[in-house]
Design an enzyme around this catalytic site. Structure first.
Site, PDB file in Angstrom:
ATOM      1  CG  ASN A  89       5.684  -7.656   1.163  1.00  0.00           C
ATOM      2  OD1 ASN A  89       5.878  -6.367   1.086  1.00  0.00           O
ATOM      3  ND2 ASN A  89       5.975  -8.209  -0.069  1.00  0.00           N
ATOM      4  CE1 TYR A 155      -1.445  -0.431  -2.412  1.00  0.00           C
ATOM      5  CE2 TYR A 155      -1.278   1.430  -1.082  1.00  0.00           C
ATOM      6  CZ  TYR A 155      -0.767   0.254  -1.356  1.00  0.00           C
ATOM      7  OH  TYR A 155       0.478  -0.045  -1.198  1.00  0.00           O
ATOM      8  CB  ALA A 156      -6.695   4.789   0.544  1.00  0.00           C
ATOM      9  CE  LYS A 159      -1.137  -2.334   1.011  1.00  0.00           C
ATOM     10  NZ  LYS A 159      -0.475  -3.512   1.723  1.00  0.00           N
TER      11      LYS A 159
END
Length: 248
Positions: A89, A155-156, A159
């Site tokens: 996480n 970030y994109a 992930k």
């Protein structure tokens, strides 16, 4: 209880989404190793969940430090004897437009979100292979699924990389009875996101199919499913938990 007698590691569990996941897993019977770079936060949560200290072990772990992660695995196994579930996480975001995203900003997010996830998966794999069982749940993002504007290219990409890593590891580790899945949350109401004006949060939810806001416990419920025996024929998926913002 869905996770009775299971031992789970939850990274980034000192606040927000990770805390919500940890609380759900504890309520379902799991013993927990709470990993976070902020030890005080997981120490506080551990006492809140289990004042006796029998079922919860707080540890300071930097997931970008391979030696530190290995030490966390050893301490967890020494305490509980096994690791049944890993929930990756821990993550960070530093949203900038492309022209303002320096290499330093790019590397910082990739290092935590993607490389850190890889390091943790690599560290627990030998334990799970020896047990001939394991469940790995990687927290990806709606941004990694859709390239949603506003999340930042770093970030994109990080992930999206987690989603690719999940698929590959599901194939590679499956013969050892290790399941690897991802969850792609939409916008979640946490202490961090509550700092933004409500109208900003609403723009992130544009196109949502249902009026309900996403909460940490919603992701916790999805983690419990993927960590439990109820998902024993599910591996390699990216589960969209976003209130219908993205339906694919």
């Amino acid at each position: 209880m869905e996770l009775e007698k299971k031992v789970a590691v939850v990274t980034g569990s000192g606040n927000g989404l990770g805390m919500g996941i940890a609380k759900k897993m504890f309520a379902e019977g799991a013993s927990l190793a709470l990993w976070d770079i902020d030890f005080e936060s997981v120490e506080k949560l551990a006492f809140e969940l289990d004042p006796s200290g029998q079922r919860v072990l707080p540890l300071k772990v930097d997931i970008t430090d391979e030696a530190g992660v290995q030490a966390g695995v050893v301490k967890t196994v020494n305490r509980f004897g096994r690791i049944d579930v890993l929930v990756n996480n821990a993550g960070i975001s530093r949203h900038k437009p492309l022209e303002e995203t320096t290499l330093e900003i790019w590397d910082a997010v990739i290092k935590v979100n993607l490389t850190g996830t890889f390091i943790c998966c690599k560290a627990v794999a030998p334990i799970m292979k020896k047990q001939e069982f394991g469940k790995i749940v990687n927290i990806a993002s709606l941004g990694g699924r859709t390239g949603r504007p506003g999340v930042g290219v770093n970030y994109a990409a990080s992930k999206g990389g987690v989603i690719g890593l999940t698929k590959l590891l599901a194939k590679e580790l499956g013969p050892s009875n290790i399941y690897v899945n991802a969850i792609c949350p939409g916008p979640i109401l946490t202490d961090q996101t509550k700092q933004y004006p409500r109208e900003v949060f609403d723009t992130w939810n544009a196109g949502r199919a249902v009026p309900k806001d996403g909460l940490p416990e919603d992701i916790g419920d999805a983690v419990v499913f993927l960590a439990s025996r109820r998902s024993d024929w599910v591996t390699g998926i990216s589960l969209d938990v976003n209130g219908g913002i993205f339906i694919g």
